[in-house]
Design an enzyme around this catalytic site. Structure first.
Site, PDB file in Angstrom:
ATOM      1  N   HIS A 224       9.754   7.894 -31.436  1.00  0.00           N
ATOM      2  CA  HIS A 224       8.897   7.024 -30.319  1.00  0.00           C
ATOM      3  C   HIS A 224       7.730   7.438 -29.463  1.00  0.00           C
ATOM      4  CE1 HIS A 224       9.213   4.206 -26.848  1.00  0.00           C
ATOM      5  NE2 HIS A 224       8.737   5.156 -26.203  1.00  0.00           N
ATOM      6  N   GLU A 225       8.059   8.915 -29.268  1.00  0.00           N
ATOM      7  CA  GLU A 225       6.893   9.516 -28.431  1.00  0.00           C
ATOM      8  C   GLU A 225       5.670   9.909 -29.613  1.00  0.00           C
ATOM      9  OE1 GLU A 225       7.296   9.600 -25.523  1.00  0.00           O
ATOM     10  OE2 GLU A 225       9.328   8.996 -25.298  1.00  0.00           O
TER      11      GLU A 225
ATOM     12  N   HIS B 227       3.620   7.229 -29.794  1.00  0.00           N
ATOM     13  CA  HIS B 227       2.512   6.803 -28.583  1.00  0.00           C
ATOM     14  C   HIS B 227       1.303   7.269 -28.997  1.00  0.00           C
ATOM     15  CE1 HIS B 227       4.672   4.521 -25.713  1.00  0.00           C
ATOM     16  NE2 HIS B 227       5.675   5.034 -25.590  1.00  0.00           N
TER      17      HIS B 227
ATOM     18  N   GLU C 198       4.928   0.125 -25.632  1.00  0.00           N
ATOM     19  CA  GLU C 198       6.279   0.456 -25.585  1.00  0.00           C
ATOM     20  C   GLU C 198       7.111  -0.227 -27.047  1.00  0.00           C
ATOM     21  OE1 GLU C 198       8.564   2.568 -24.255  1.00  0.00           O
ATOM     22  OE2 GLU C 198       6.947   3.295 -23.358  1.00  0.00           O
TER      23      GLU C 198
ATOM     24  N   HIS D  48       8.725  -1.130 -20.205  1.00  0.00           N
ATOM     25  CA  HIS D  48       9.661  -0.976 -21.077  1.00  0.00           C
ATOM     26  C   HIS D  48      10.669  -1.980 -21.097  1.00  0.00           C
ATOM     27  CE1 HIS D  48       8.719   3.205 -19.657  1.00  0.00           C
ATOM     28  NE2 HIS D  48       9.146   3.430 -20.766  1.00  0.00           N
TER      29      HIS D  48
END
Length: 736
Positions: free
Chosen positions: A362-363, A366, A386, A449
């Site tokens: 996920h990070e 980004h 997100e 989110h």
């Protein structure tokens, strides 16, 4: 003549389509693969890749011709990436008189529809060696100079593993003949560290030196991922969690540094052995194992699935920090520091570090979003930002296939963050009590989110369809907002569509309506406007209350970017038409034949060519249709001809030959260095040259009154001198 850098081709040759580079030469048409591409790049099997490389190898002469490379330069096809829409990216290495050119690599880009997009050069233009073109130093001399010039190892010596290779060093502005030698000595990785030293083959001057890194594999025991293999780096003190195979991605212990400055107290993880962590929080290394493994798998996922080389597609890894802050129940990517940070959790989640595999994916994702669409982190764009990270974080789980963390569509299910057992879930986002499953006016004001639920829900339905199923040992249920039911298109196609939409069609302000448009465009690119895949994408969006369903497709036609059905020209000269006869020296008007295939749309039919000049290469535009004649452009001495015999000149008042000509050159000034002559029965009627350069096709007309009522032979003859290239493009030839 002024010996300009061959980069002048980029500006002078109008075939670049207003980009900063010229790209490669004619490629044969190939049918689309039956296997859909993934994430914008077609999955190439061993044979497919071999075929693509073989085709690229056959094109190297034509590519060199376009780029204006010197007569001693050769291109070597190294890699081919094929977009799912047919665009291609061919990576070449270069040699000079058989020697490898360090810094001579380049990438030729073709856009959708096989049009030229540009070239990425390591060393711009043709190679001109400064100084001697044969070495004055022997191999032994070069090795001795390398030992004296080594800086990264102590007590350098030459072993059986070391060698000296003659190369052309083109890393700087000026190319020189050089030796690239390796030496062995005491250094970062111990007594047998190795260093490469580049020395000028004439003067012996040291041009460059660098360590030859040898990545090693270690064993890690993570909190969430279990026991895994890690790529680490050995130095004089032992080992560090530095992954040299993935852009030197390194994991640091932040030692409680604040979220705003995670590097403040940071230190690299270093130890004498290459075994890390104990699968519990009692070892600070355990969380680092999770992150190192997670980032490696995410890197590999993007590389294998989309051929993306790191976050910014530049091969550079981002640093990651674990043990950030105090009681931090969060993880984040920060584009300003190009880094990722992971908290240790708190009593709120049983002090479970936020280092799970889907969180790492996920990070890092980004960062990919920041490097592509750069979606604003607020409103609907923020929700899409997100959602993109949730989508790809989940896809990383499926790619990794880690038995300690089975893949599913629940986000953060291992982090103990709620009684539900997850942070978010994609099949039914609203089940967490906060996220949005269906689009409404709240999407623009909700926490990103929570508004991400709309995008997550869409993706799940597109991939998996509706209904209940068990995935990764967890219950999933694809509910809809309109009570529709349908089967999904599968994860591979769904991730391909989302990635292409992100990288190609989304912008910083994309909202959900625009995201629907972007994914429909991506689906059309990949699978066709009338495809079942595009139709299901529309149904999945309608199922989350975004837009309406497209009409039911009547079939599954190929995408609009399918291969052209144009004929492939023969590699040999075409015979003249069977109806033709040799011209005779008679005053009586012969029957003759009309000029055949003046548009070149039938390939080489009717024409005799000395080289493969008739082409449908998209490196240059045809004036009309797809086919045209491309003559010269080598940047070295060359002669070519294109001819047709027994052409009947009309017995009218003012018969004429007309054709369209486009001239692109590296030359300058009005002196005719490279020429194109138009001849009738061997007599030159017109001459064109580099001095006639034009940005577009220009119509040329030549009177044929002297040949009225006769059968004639037409020859177009090109002559290029030894320096700098000129390209003559010819189309739509007619005699009337």
């Amino acid at each position: 003549m002024n010996q300009k850098n061959a980069l002048a081709v980029i500006a002078a040759v109008a075939i670049t389509l207003s980009t900063v580079g010229v790209a490669n030469a004619a490629l044969p048409s190939r049918a689309r693969s039956a296997t859909p591409s993934v994430g914008g790049f077609r999955p190439l099997g061993v044979q497919d890749r071999s075929d693509a490389l073989a085709a690229a190898a056959q094109e190297t002469t034509a590519v060199a011709k376009v780029l204006g490379l010197g007569p001693k330069e050769r291109l070597v096809a190294k890699d081919v990436l094929v977009d799912d829409n047919g665009a291609r990216h061919v990576r070449y290495d270069r040699t000079y008189d058989g020697l490898p050119i360090v810094g001579g690599d380049l990438v030729v880009h073709r856009s959708v529809g096989n049009q030229v997009a540009g070239v990425t050069w390591a060393h711009e233009g043709t190679i001109k060696i400064n100084g001697a073109t044969s070495p004055r130093l022997s191999v032994e001399d070069a090795s001795a100079r390398a030992r004296r010039g080594a800086k990264h190892v102590r007590s350098p010596r030459t072993t059986k593993q070391d060698s000296s290779q003659l190369v052309v060093w083109a890393v700087g502005k000026v190319a020189v003949l050089a030796y690239r030698s390796t030496v062995t000595g005491a250094g970062e990785v111990g007594a047998n560290s190795r260093e490469a030293v580049v020395v000028d083959a004439s003067s012996g001057a040291v041009l460059d030196q660098y360590e030859v890194h040898q990545p090693v594999s270690g064993t890690g025991n993570g909190i969430h991922v279990g026991q895994v293999t890690l790529e680490t780096t050995q130095n004089s003190s032992g080992y560090t969690l530095t992954d040299a195979l993935r852009g030197s991605t390194i994991v640091y212990d932040s030692y409680g540094s604040s979220e705003s400055t995670p590097s403040q107290n940071a230190r690299a993880f270093t130890k004498s052995s290459n075994s890390w962590g104990n699968s519990t929080t009692s070892s600070r290394e355990s969380a680092a194992v999770d992150v190192s493994y997670g980032l490696a798998k995410t890197w590999d996922y993007y590389k294998a699935t989309f051929n993306r080389n790191g976050i910014r597609n530049d091969g550079r890894g981002a640093p990651a920090y674990v043990h950030v802050g105090t009681n931090l129940v969060n993880a984040f990517y920060d584009d300003t520091c190009f880094c990722m940070a992971f908290g240790d959790g708190s009593s709120q989640n049983s002090n479970t570090p936020l280092t799970s595999l889907d969180v790492a994916g996920h990070e890092l994702s980004h960062g990919v979003t920041a490097a592509t669409a750069n979606l604003n982190y607020s409103g609907e764009s923020g929700g899409l930002n997100e959602a993109t990270s949730d989508i790809f974080g989940s896809m990383v789980e499926f790619y990794a296939a880690n038995t300690a963390d089975p893949a599913d569509y629940h986000i953060g299910e291992k982090l103990n963050v709620s009684s539900n057992g997850y942070m978010r879930r994609m099949d039914n986002p609203a089940a967490d009590g906060n996220s949005l499953s269906c689009y409404s006016s709240q999407a623009s004001t909700a926490d990103v989110h929570y508004s991400s639920g709309i995008g997550n829900h869409f993706f799940y339905l597109a991939a998996e369809g509706t209904g209940a199923k068990t995935i990764g040992g967890l219950a999933h249920n694809g509910t809809t907002c309109n009570n529709d039911t349908f089967a999904g298109i599968g994860r591979s196609k769904a991730e391909a569509i989302w990635y292409r939409a992100l990288a190609t069609y989304m912008t910083s302000t994309t909202n959900y309506s625009a995201a629907r448009t972007a994914t429909l465009s991506a689906a059309a690119d990949l699978y066709g406007t009338g495809s079942q895949e595009r139709y299901i994408v529309s149904r999945a969006w309608a199922a989350v209350s975004v837009g309406t369903v497209l009409p039911t497709p009547t079939g599954s036609p190929s995408p609009s970017q399918s291969s052209s059905a144009s004929p492939t020209p023969s590699s040999s000269a075409s015979p003249t038409p069977s109806s033709s006869a040799s011209p005779t020296a008679t005053s009586s008007p012969p029957t003759g034949s009309a000029l055949v295939n003046g548009s070149f749309e039938q390939g080489t039919l009717g024409w005799t060519q000395s080289a493969n000049d008739i082409t449908n290469s998209t490196l240059a535009p045809a004036r009309s249709g797809s086919w045209y004649a491309w003559m010269l452009g080598y940047g070295s001495s060359a002669a070519e001809s294109l001819s047709q015999s027994n052409i009947a000149v009309p017995n009218t008042a003012s018969p004429k030959l007309t054709f369209w000509l486009r001239v692109s050159t590296q030359e300058s000034g009005a002196i005719a260095y490279d020429t194109l002559k138009v001849k009738i029965n061997g007599t030159t009627l017109a001459t064109y040259s580099n001095a006639n350069a034009s940005a577009a096709y220009v119509q040329k007309t030549i009177g044929l009154s002297a040949y009225r009522g006769k059968a004639v032979s037409l020859e177009i003859a090109g002559l290029e001198d030894a320096y700098l290239s000129t390209i003559f493009l010819i189309d739509d030839v007619s005699i009337s």
